[in-house]
Design a protein around this motif. Sequence first.
Motif, mmCIF file in Angstrom:
data_model
loop_
_atom_site.group_PDB
_atom_site.id
_atom_site.type_symbol
_atom_site.label_atom_id
_atom_site.label_comp_id
_atom_site.label_asym_id
_atom_site.label_seq_id
_atom_site.Cartn_x
_atom_site.Cartn_y
_atom_site.Cartn_z
ATOM 1 N N PHE A 33 0.920 -1.198 0.126
ATOM 2 C CA PHE A 33 0.142 -0.020 0.020
ATOM 3 C C PHE A 33 0.857 1.201 -0.108
ATOM 4 N N LYS A 34 2.029 1.277 -0.329
ATOM 5 C CA LYS A 34 3.058 2.396 -0.445
ATOM 6 C C LYS A 34 3.282 3.019 0.646
ATOM 7 N N VAL A 35 3.452 2.581 1.593
ATOM 8 C CA VAL A 35 3.789 3.067 2.942
ATOM 9 C C VAL A 35 5.260 3.160 3.001
ATOM 10 N N SER A 36 5.904 4.251 3.454
ATOM 11 C CA SER A 36 7.372 4.328 3.236
ATOM 12 C C SER A 36 7.975 3.628 4.281
ATOM 13 N N ASP A 37 9.177 3.079 3.845
ATOM 14 C CA ASP A 37 9.910 2.360 4.732
ATOM 15 C C ASP A 37 10.196 2.894 6.003
ATOM 16 N N GLU A 38 10.282 4.174 6.172
ATOM 17 C CA GLU A 38 10.759 4.919 7.392
ATOM 18 C C GLU A 38 9.572 4.853 8.397
ATOM 19 N N ASP A 39 8.424 5.068 7.674
ATOM 20 C CA ASP A 39 6.960 5.158 8.332
ATOM 21 C C ASP A 39 6.589 3.734 8.782
ATOM 22 N N ILE A 40 6.883 2.670 7.797
ATOM 23 C CA ILE A 40 6.984 1.379 8.656
ATOM 24 C C ILE A 40 7.347 0.971 9.754
ATOM 25 N N LYS A 41 9.035 1.535 9.798
ATOM 26 C CA LYS A 41 9.986 1.173 10.798
ATOM 27 C C LYS A 41 9.319 1.933 12.096
ATOM 28 N N ASP A 42 8.883 3.127 11.840
ATOM 29 C CA ASP A 42 8.425 4.068 12.908
ATOM 30 C C ASP A 42 7.209 3.383 13.510
ATOM 31 N N GLY A 43 6.172 2.828 12.764
ATOM 32 C CA GLY A 43 4.962 2.149 13.319
ATOM 33 C C GLY A 43 5.236 1.149 14.094
ATOM 34 N N LEU A 44 6.154 0.335 13.723
ATOM 35 C CA LEU A 44 6.375 -1.260 14.246
ATOM 36 C C LEU A 44 7.148 -0.857 15.321
ATOM 37 N N SER A 45 8.075 0.064 15.300
ATOM 38 C CA SER A 45 9.032 0.179 16.634
ATOM 39 C C SER A 45 8.329 0.981 17.802
ATOM 40 N N CYS A 46 7.308 1.692 17.647
ATOM 41 C CA CYS A 46 6.717 2.218 18.632
ATOM 42 C C CYS A 46 5.391 1.637 18.987
ATOM 43 N N TYR A 47 5.063 0.110 18.744
ATOM 44 C CA TYR A 47 4.109 -0.456 18.937
ATOM 45 C C TYR A 47 4.348 -1.387 20.296
ATOM 46 N N PHE A 48 3.511 -1.329 21.098
ATOM 47 C CA PHE A 48 3.748 -2.088 22.391
ATOM 48 C C PHE A 48 2.650 -2.965 22.488
ATOM 49 N N PRO A 49 2.914 -4.246 22.779
ATOM 50 C CA PRO A 49 1.610 -5.092 23.050
ATOM 51 C C PRO A 49 0.879 -4.987 24.512
ATOM 52 N N THR A 50 -0.352 -5.357 24.399
ATOM 53 C CA THR A 50 -1.392 -5.000 25.594
ATOM 54 C C THR A 50 -2.043 -6.405 25.788
ATOM 55 N N ASN A 51 -3.016 -6.216 26.527
ATOM 56 C CA ASN A 51 -3.897 -7.142 26.851
ATOM 57 C C ASN A 51 -3.386 -8.719 27.233
ATOM 58 N N ASN A 52 -2.231 -8.823 27.892
ATOM 59 C CA ASN A 52 -1.719 -9.830 28.378
ATOM 60 C C ASN A 52 -1.172 -10.663 27.202
ATOM 61 N N ARG A 53 -0.946 -10.147 26.095
ATOM 62 C CA ARG A 53 -0.353 -10.885 24.737
ATOM 63 C C ARG A 53 1.174 -10.551 24.725
ATOM 64 N N SER A 54 1.910 -11.560 25.131
ATOM 65 C CA SER A 54 3.324 -11.463 24.943
ATOM 66 C C SER A 54 4.066 -10.133 25.589
ATOM 67 N N GLN A 55 3.391 -9.642 26.708
ATOM 68 C CA GLN A 55 3.982 -8.545 27.520
ATOM 69 C C GLN A 55 4.998 -8.632 28.066
ATOM 70 N N LEU A 56 5.935 -7.865 28.379
ATOM 71 C CA LEU A 56 7.042 -8.052 29.087
ATOM 72 C C LEU A 56 6.853 -7.008 30.217
ATOM 73 N N VAL A 57 6.671 -7.681 31.529
ATOM 74 C CA VAL A 57 6.503 -6.870 32.753
ATOM 75 C C VAL A 57 7.665 -7.067 33.670
ATOM 76 N N GLN A 58 8.131 -6.093 34.174
ATOM 77 C CA GLN A 58 8.878 -6.097 35.330
ATOM 78 C C GLN A 58 8.324 -5.747 36.657
ATOM 79 N N LYS A 59 8.528 -6.710 37.651
ATOM 80 C CA LYS A 59 8.296 -6.684 38.793
ATOM 81 C C LYS A 59 9.063 -7.090 39.704
ATOM 82 N N ASN A 60 9.439 -6.268 40.994
ATOM 83 C CA ASN A 60 10.488 -6.776 41.712
ATOM 84 C C ASN A 60 11.757 -7.302 40.847
ATOM 85 N N ASN A 61 12.368 -8.363 41.238
ATOM 86 C CA ASN A 61 13.449 -8.900 40.477
ATOM 87 C C ASN A 61 12.845 -9.873 39.111
ATOM 88 N N PHE A 62 11.689 -10.023 39.212
ATOM 89 C CA PHE A 62 11.098 -10.610 38.020
ATOM 90 C C PHE A 62 11.010 -10.193 36.776
#
Length: 426
Positions: A279-308
């Motif tokens: 769909f002709k989205v630029s490489d720069e925009d693709i990279k920016d969009g994906l690098s700024c995405y953080f998973p939510t809703n308990n899907r492959s989330q990385l959670v830091q708690k105490n030493n865990f």
Amino acid sequence: MNLENLHQLFLKYKSVTTDTRKIEKNSIFFALKGANFDANTFASQALEKGASYVVIDNKEFFINEKTILVDDVLTTLQELAKFHRIYLKITIIALTGSNGKTTTKELINVVLSKKYNVKATLGNLNNHIGVPLTLLSFNSQTEIGIVEMGANHQKEIEFLCQIAQPDFGYITNFGKAHLEGFGGVEGVVKGKSEMYDYLIKTNKVAFINLDDKLQEEKTRSIKRISFSSENKNSDLFINEINANPFVEIKYDDIVIKSNLIGLYNANNIIVSILIGNHFKVSDEDIKDGLSCYFPTNNRSQLVQKNNFEIILDAYNANPSSMKVALENFIQLENKNKIIILGDMFELGDESGKEHQEIINYLGDFPLIKCYFVGINFYKAKKMQLNFEFYTSFEEFKTEFKIENKKTIILIKGSRGMALERILDLL
């Protein structure tokens, strides 16, 4: 009232709802029925809360001129959604598969939104009610719609495609999910492939992973746009994939660093790049969009708690997603690891075998402490020093103790197990 007139009303009031707890002013309330409820009984309440019209299929609850009586409310909702989709004439991308649908949908959304006005399925509203509601959320400003489709029986994907009429389709994978409803793995392949059948019949386009040999075979008669890390003749060739723990993708001279954990997320990221390219989205925009995405809703989330350091993947689980999550976790370089797994549901006659296979697989890694929660794992238990089994979360909660030292923990189980509750125990 005929469908065209109902659609004109919808265009005027712009929103529909099926839940009186979420009534918006000037919306149209559709009184759906379920196994344990009949929303016809809430029609009056919906009007009191601000709905402009109510659609019912039980004449006993007819109120006034604001009441639209139809033969079947659900069928009317579905037909209205199909009518609206045809009316809008926008590009629609549909996706289904055993694992990764929602994450893939979100990634495609963040990429395409860099250039287009995009609307996508909210959450996992991906069934015979959710897909119509998704289509009705699209409007004249929407340029691309992304529709997630879920299914646990034959003919469901076929039906959803007839409503959404996608221009493009993508199947994430064929895995061991909803085996009970589909009738085994072969049934899963047949059911999910109904999307390919639709694309063939309508001469539309499939996005595909050429490295998945079964999908490659099934799409040879379809117009297809492909990605691969093996075949350089694909439309998008991937040079390198890394995950320790976050997925990193290299193609051409571009490196995309994501915030997603696990090699099992690599294809989800790659197809979003492929679709962005198409769909002709630029490489720069693709990279920016994906690098700024953080998973939510308990899907492959990385959670830091105490030493865990916790990989929280507790939104859902089936044998396929469980296996790849374990493979990814085991290869991580961290020394002190703990695995907490909850039961996998909707496996039918295969349940005992599939839970046993997971236990047997982990038997080869005696240095990793493993906790199994739920009656299905308990029934398949195997006595081993690093294994502990609990029939329920309540039993696990009472017994579970862990030393507060640097540890990486994987938490994964079906939605009904709600293993995110473990965070409160750490």
